[in-house]
Each structure stands twice: as C-alpha cells, then as structure tokens.
Design an enzyme around this catalytic site. Structure first.
Site, mmCIF file in Angstrom:
data_model
loop_
_atom_site.group_PDB
_atom_site.id
_atom_site.type_symbol
_atom_site.label_atom_id
_atom_site.label_comp_id
_atom_site.label_asym_id
_atom_site.label_seq_id
_atom_site.Cartn_x
_atom_site.Cartn_y
_atom_site.Cartn_z
ATOM 1 N NE ARG A 1 -3.234 -47.599 -0.872
ATOM 2 C CZ ARG A 1 -4.302 -46.842 -0.669
ATOM 3 N NH1 ARG A 1 -5.140 -46.579 -1.616
ATOM 4 N NH2 ARG A 1 -4.496 -46.334 0.515
ATOM 5 N NE ARG B 1 -10.614 -39.794 6.510
ATOM 6 C CZ ARG B 1 -9.846 -40.392 5.609
ATOM 7 N NH1 ARG B 1 -9.848 -39.979 4.363
ATOM 8 N NH2 ARG B 1 -9.085 -41.401 5.958
ATOM 9 C CE LYS C 1 -5.160 -41.497 -1.875
ATOM 10 N NZ LYS C 1 -4.687 -41.070 -0.542
ATOM 11 N NE ARG D 1 -4.775 -45.176 6.303
ATOM 12 C CZ ARG D 1 -5.615 -44.209 6.689
ATOM 13 N NH1 ARG D 1 -5.920 -44.070 7.970
ATOM 14 N NH2 ARG D 1 -6.149 -43.418 5.801
ATOM 15 N NE ARG E 1 -10.907 -44.536 6.067
ATOM 16 C CZ ARG E 1 -10.165 -44.273 4.998
ATOM 17 N NH1 ARG E 1 -10.643 -43.467 4.050
ATOM 18 N NH2 ARG E 1 -8.976 -44.795 4.860
HETATM 19 P P1 AP5 Z 1 -9.513 -37.172 1.958
HETATM 20 O O1 AP5 Z 1 -9.911 -36.501 0.699
HETATM 21 O O2 AP5 Z 1 -10.478 -38.118 2.592
HETATM 22 O O3 AP5 Z 1 -8.043 -37.840 1.802
HETATM 23 P P2 AP5 Z 1 -7.562 -39.119 1.009
HETATM 24 O O4 AP5 Z 1 -6.270 -38.797 0.351
HETATM 25 O O5 AP5 Z 1 -8.660 -39.655 0.149
HETATM 26 O O6 AP5 Z 1 -7.253 -40.049 2.259
HETATM 27 P P3 AP5 Z 1 -7.581 -41.572 2.547
HETATM 28 O O7 AP5 Z 1 -7.284 -41.770 4.013
HETATM 29 O O8 AP5 Z 1 -8.956 -41.952 2.103
HETATM 30 O O9 AP5 Z 1 -6.519 -42.296 1.728
HETATM 31 P P4 AP5 Z 1 -5.980 -43.676 1.961
HETATM 32 O O10 AP5 Z 1 -5.160 -43.808 0.753
HETATM 33 O O11 AP5 Z 1 -5.278 -43.948 3.226
HETATM 34 O O12 AP5 Z 1 -7.309 -44.575 2.120
HETATM 35 P P5 AP5 Z 1 -8.086 -45.547 1.149
HETATM 36 O O13 AP5 Z 1 -9.505 -45.444 1.462
HETATM 37 O O14 AP5 Z 1 -7.626 -45.370 -0.261
HETATM 38 O O15 AP5 Z 1 -9.129 -36.021 3.007
HETATM 39 C C1 AP5 Z 1 -8.696 -36.339 4.326
HETATM 40 C C2 AP5 Z 1 -9.284 -35.329 5.322
HETATM 41 O O16 AP5 Z 1 -8.717 -34.033 5.061
HETATM 42 C C3 AP5 Z 1 -10.809 -35.136 5.227
HETATM 43 O O17 AP5 Z 1 -11.298 -34.910 6.508
HETATM 44 C C4 AP5 Z 1 -10.977 -33.885 4.355
HETATM 45 O O18 AP5 Z 1 -12.168 -33.193 4.653
HETATM 46 C C5 AP5 Z 1 -9.729 -33.082 4.756
HETATM 47 N N1 AP5 Z 1 -9.206 -32.268 3.662
HETATM 48 C C6 AP5 Z 1 -9.105 -32.610 2.349
HETATM 49 N N2 AP5 Z 1 -8.562 -31.620 1.623
HETATM 50 C C7 AP5 Z 1 -8.273 -30.621 2.519
HETATM 51 C C8 AP5 Z 1 -7.699 -29.310 2.393
HETATM 52 N N3 AP5 Z 1 -7.295 -28.837 1.220
HETATM 53 N N4 AP5 Z 1 -7.557 -28.567 3.510
HETATM 54 C C9 AP5 Z 1 -7.961 -29.038 4.720
HETATM 55 N N5 AP5 Z 1 -8.527 -30.255 4.907
HETATM 56 C C10 AP5 Z 1 -8.676 -31.029 3.812
HETATM 57 O O19 AP5 Z 1 -7.512 -46.962 1.619
HETATM 58 C C11 AP5 Z 1 -7.837 -47.519 2.864
HETATM 59 C C12 AP5 Z 1 -7.308 -48.941 2.945
HETATM 60 O O20 AP5 Z 1 -7.933 -49.760 1.926
HETATM 61 C C13 AP5 Z 1 -5.813 -49.115 2.693
HETATM 62 O O21 AP5 Z 1 -5.043 -48.891 3.855
HETATM 63 C C14 AP5 Z 1 -5.753 -50.559 2.200
HETATM 64 O O22 AP5 Z 1 -5.840 -51.467 3.271
HETATM 65 C C15 AP5 Z 1 -7.016 -50.671 1.362
HETATM 66 N N6 AP5 Z 1 -6.783 -50.317 -0.051
HETATM 67 C C16 AP5 Z 1 -7.350 -49.294 -0.731
HETATM 68 N N7 AP5 Z 1 -6.891 -49.246 -1.993
HETATM 69 C C17 AP5 Z 1 -6.003 -50.259 -2.116
HETATM 70 C C18 AP5 Z 1 -5.181 -50.709 -3.177
HETATM 71 N N8 AP5 Z 1 -5.165 -50.113 -4.381
HETATM 72 N N9 AP5 Z 1 -4.386 -51.801 -2.959
HETATM 73 C C19 AP5 Z 1 -4.386 -52.437 -1.766
HETATM 74 N N10 AP5 Z 1 -5.127 -52.039 -0.709
HETATM 75 C C20 AP5 Z 1 -5.934 -50.961 -0.870
#
Ligand code: AP5
Ligand code: ZN
Length: 218
Positions: A88, A127, A13, A171, A160
């Site tokens: 979410r 990552r 994402k 997660r 992270r």
């Molecule tokens: P990346 O693009 O970083 O993936 P992502 O989908 O953004 O993954 P996240 O882990 O950031 O999502 P998440 O939903 O768990 O975390 P968030 O920060 O929102 O890519 C991942 C890796 O793959 C990278 O190394 C990248 O280089 C690689 N990659 C990407 N594309 C690729 C490809 N095509 N081929 C190969 N490699 C590739 O949330 C974290 C925490 O915050 C949550 O657990 C929660 O506690 C809180 N939080 C956030 N939002 C909310 C909400 N709306 N409500 C409540 N709590 C929330």
C-alpha cells in the site's frame, strides 16, 4: 503466479481476488482481513491495528510488512498468491520485492482496478461483510439470499466500522497520497495491467483474466 491487486477502497479488490483465487487456484491474501481477524481474536496485532483502521490510516509498515511476509511463507502460497490490499506504499512494495527475490520469486502482474469516486462511496456505504468467511455483499448489487446471513457459510453479516462517510473520505485521501504512487512503480517495472472496474463482478473478472493473458503474451 504472483499478482498484486491495486485499487481505491471499494474498487472491488476483495471481490475480484476471491473470484481470481478460485479460477486461477491461487491463495488469496488480504492484509485488511488479516487485521480484522486479529482484531476479532483479540490478539496484540489486532490491538495495534485497531486505532489506525478506525481512523482510516495505514497501520505502520513494520507491523504490516512482518504480518504479510510471514503469511506468504505458508504452504498454501506455494502455487502463487493474489495480494489484496498489500503493498500500500512504496516501502511495502520494496520489502515485498526483496522478500520474493530471496525465495527466487517475483511479482508477475499488478492489476489496477479503476472506479469513479461516486461509485466507490455507494459501494462502501452499502457493503455488508461476513464475520465468518469475510465474503463481501452489497445491499443493492449483491444482496445475500437471506438478509443478514452469508450465502457461503451461514455466518452473520455486519457493516465495517470504517465504512462510514467520514472514514471513507480519509481512506480515499490515504489511497491517493500513499498507494497511487505504486501505479507508476509497477508501470515502470512493466507489470501494470490497468482495468476499468465498473460493470458486473463477473464481467470485471473476465476483463482481468484477458488483461493478464494479453500481458503475458507481450
Ligand atoms: P470489495 O471487493 O469489498 O472492495 P475492496 O476494494 O476490497 O474494498 P476495501 O474497503 O476492503 O478496501 P480497503 O483497501 O479500504 O480495505 P482493507 O480491508 O484493505 O467491494 C466493495 C463493495 O462493492 C462490496 O459491497 C461489493 O459487494 C461491492 N462490489 C464489488 N464489485 C462490484 C461491482 N462490480 N459492481 C457493484 N458492486 C460491487 O483495509 C482496511 C484498513 O486496514 C486500512 O484502512 C488500514 O488501516 C489497514 N490496512 C490494510 N492493509 C494495509 C496495508 N497494506 N498497510 C497498512 N494498513 C493496512
Ligand atoms: Zn461467510
């Protein structure tokens, strides 16, 4: 244009939101990045979010909804936004729709990026993220030019705290229990664009853009 990116942790994402934001000139808003910035700045919001993030649980809706709805009123959001990590759950999606209706706007498309669980795990455990600009890297698929240093801003890269196998599993559980119902929510609203998320980052970006174009013609 208002776009929501849906996908499990590690689906790409953040990576795709950054590419789309550049190509479509839309503001990229990541709820996870907003929480991590608050945490780094030692604010009350960061303190509230820390415990939930470390456990892989969702931060309570009242905190999250307020944070994101405040952010989307900023001037850089006037031309449209890409939301990454929000909404979410159904309550967040309802609150977002309601807030947008009040300003005469709406979510145009929800893009669901689908990736297998094995691939998600390998992406997250490899990552590295920039402390300065939050850009994501991967030690195998997209390493930085210089180890530990961000290509874009020279910032320091770190892993992270929630990218360990145990928290990643939690997660994923939370994603399937609470966020996956949004796929149906946006599908029923005629807004869903579903996408295979494996392949090169640029290929997936192209797939999303052509998916959006096809959808817009319907
Ligand atoms: P990346 O693009 O970083 O993936 P992502 O989908 O953004 O993954 P996240 O882990 O950031 O999502 P998440 O939903 O768990 O975390 P968030 O920060 O929102 O890519 C991942 C890796 O793959 C990278 O190394 C990248 O280089 C690689 N990659 C990407 N594309 C690729 C490809 N095509 N081929 C190969 N490699 C590739 O949330 C974290 C925490 O915050 C949550 O657990 C929660 O506690 C809180 N939080 C956030 N939002 C909310 C909400 N709306 N409500 C409540 N709590 C929330
Ligand atoms: Zn950086």
């Amino acid at each position: 244009m208002y776009i929501v990116l849906l996908g499990a942790p590690g689906a790409g994402k953040g990576t795709q939101a950054a590419l789309l934001s550049e190509k479509l000139k839309l503001a990229h808003i990541s709820s996870g990045d907003l929480f991590r910035q608050a945490l780094a700045n030692g604010t009350e919001l960061g303190k509230q979010a820390k415990m939930y993030m470390e456990k892989g649980q969702l931060v309570p809706n009242e905190v999250t909804i307020k944070m994101v709805l405040d952010r989307i009123t900023a001037p850089d959001c006037k031309n449209g936004i890409i939301l990454d990590g929000f909404p979410r759950n159904l309550e967040q999606a309802g609150a977002l729709d309601k807030a947008l209706i009040e300003t005469g706007e709406k979510i145009d498309h929800a893009v669901y990026i689908k990736v297998s669980e094995a691939e998600l795990l390998s992406r997250l455990t490899g990552r590295w993220v920039c402390r300065g600009c939050q850009a994501p890297y991967h030690e195998i698929s997209s390493p930085p030019k210089k180890a530990g240093v961000c290509d874009k801003c020279g910032g320091q890269l770190y892993q992270r705290a929630d990218d360990n196998t145990q928290t990643i599993k939690k997660r994923l559980q939370v994603f399937f229990a609470e966020t996956a119902p949004l796929i149906d929510y946006y599908s029923k609203a005629g807004k869903l664009v579903e996408m295979q998320g494996e392949g090169s980052m640029e290929e997936i970006s192209q797939r999303i853009i052509s998916g959006l174009k096809t959808k817009a013609k319907k």
